[in-house]
Scaffold this active site. Structure first.
Site, PDB file in Angstrom:
ATOM      1  CB  ALA A  66      -0.957  -0.035   1.203  1.00  0.00           C
ATOM      2  N   GLY A 112       0.164  -4.799   0.912  1.00  0.00           N
ATOM      3  CA  GLY A 112      -0.854  -4.919   0.275  1.00  0.00           C
ATOM      4  C   GLY A 112      -0.671  -5.580  -1.276  1.00  0.00           C
ATOM      5  CD  GLU A 115      -2.436  -7.306   3.376  1.00  0.00           C
ATOM      6  OE1 GLU A 115      -2.135  -6.206   2.720  1.00  0.00           O
ATOM      7  OE2 GLU A 115      -3.339  -7.543   4.054  1.00  0.00           O
ATOM      8  CD  GLU A 135       1.541  -5.322   5.766  1.00  0.00           C
ATOM      9  OE1 GLU A 135       2.212  -6.304   6.252  1.00  0.00           O
ATOM     10  OE2 GLU A 135       0.724  -5.309   4.875  1.00  0.00           O
TER      11      GLU A 135
END
Ligand code: COA
Length: 260
Positions: A66, A112, A115, A135
């Site tokens: 992200a 992300g 993911e 993270e």
């Protein structure tokens, strides 16, 4: 549809959706998530799209996570919304997409990015790919489904270790972990993935959607996957694809599925 952060290319029913922010290693900012949602929405309705291959531009990154610059000053409520919106708009949308979605992981798939690859129905990686959920090194936890999908794919202990160490694994280890189904050379990644897509396209895409729903039911809380399977299996008998598939078999010819 015009996009700024992604490219799309339909090649005989195989739609490549390519995340295209090379200067930021294809990090997922808000606009990119929205564009991915729009591209998948369009692909869902488009009869010309049979299978989707999701990949990143260039040779370095699938998606490096992200976009950290977008959420560095977020509050608790904003953080919660970021995860909830992202999951609904993209990650769950891809996981429950009615047509097969294959992630072709062409480099870093971090946070992300991993993911997103895990939300796809399965993954193929190039030999230079590196995967991880870093993270906790940012004082966060994965928020786009990583704490749920990683243990489903690699097992609880390995997922715990990957999330706790915030480290990266290489393609070979990802294969050992069942995180990816295949590893190939970078230059061959798209061709290799397209060959799998072509095999898939020989089968009934109506049945494929039912299979996706039934398999996903296994991972839904409070849902009995066996019951969903019975229901989807039963419904298959009412489809033209079933008529065509069985009649082709009995007449010793190749099926030409109307639901294509
Ligand atoms: N969010 C925002 N920008 C990112 C990014 C991310 N997740 N990942 C990479 N970028 C940007 C970098 O800030 C840099 O931008 P700049 O040139 O404007 O400074 C550019 O992409 C290139 O990255 P850089 O770090 O210089 O490349 P590298 O080869 O040295 O390192 C990584 C590659 C993937 C190891 C490193 O970029 C990284 O650790 N990225 C963050 C991974 C992460 O924690 N993701 C989870 C987010 S929740």
């Amino acid at each position: 549809m015009e996009f700024e952060n992604i490219l799309t290319e339909n090649n005989d029913g195989i739609l490549q959706i390519i995340i295209n922010r090379p200067k930021k290693l294809n990090a997922l900012n808000r606009d990119t998530i929205q564009e991915l949602h729009d591209a998948f929405s369009e692909a869902k309705e488009d009869q010309e799209v049979k299978v989707v291959i999701l990949t990143g531009t260039g040779e370095k990154a699938f998606v490096a996570g992200a976009d950290i610059s977008e959420f560095s000053d977020f509050s608790v409520e904003e953080g919660r919304e970021l995860a909830a919106n992202g999951q609904a708009k993209l990650f769950d949308f891809v996981a429950n997409f009615p047509k097969p979605v294959i992630a072709a992981v062409n480099g870093f798939a971090l946070g992300g990015g991993l993911e997103l690859a895990m939300a796809a129905h399965f993954r193929v990686a190039s030999d230079n790919a590196k995967m991880g959920l870093p993270e906790t090194s940012l004082g966060l936890i994965p928020g786009y489904g990583g704490t749920q999908r990683l243990p489903q794919l690699v097992g609880k202990g390995r997922a715990m270790e990957m999330i706790m160490t915030a480290g990266m694994i290489d393609a070979k280890q990802a294969l050992q972990y069942n995180l990816v189904n295949h590893v190939c050379e970078q230059e061959e990644l798209i061709e290799f993935t397209e060959k799998i897509a072509q095999k898939i396209m020989k089968n009934s895409l109506v049945a494929m959607s039912a299979a996706i729903r039934a398999i996903n039911a296994n991972y839904e809380d409070g849902v009995n996957g066996f019951e969903i399977e019975i229901s989807e299996f039963g419904s298959s008998f009412g489809t033209q694809d079933f008529e065509e598939g069985t009649s082709a078999f009995l007449n010793k010819r190749k099926a030409d599925f109307p639901g294509k």
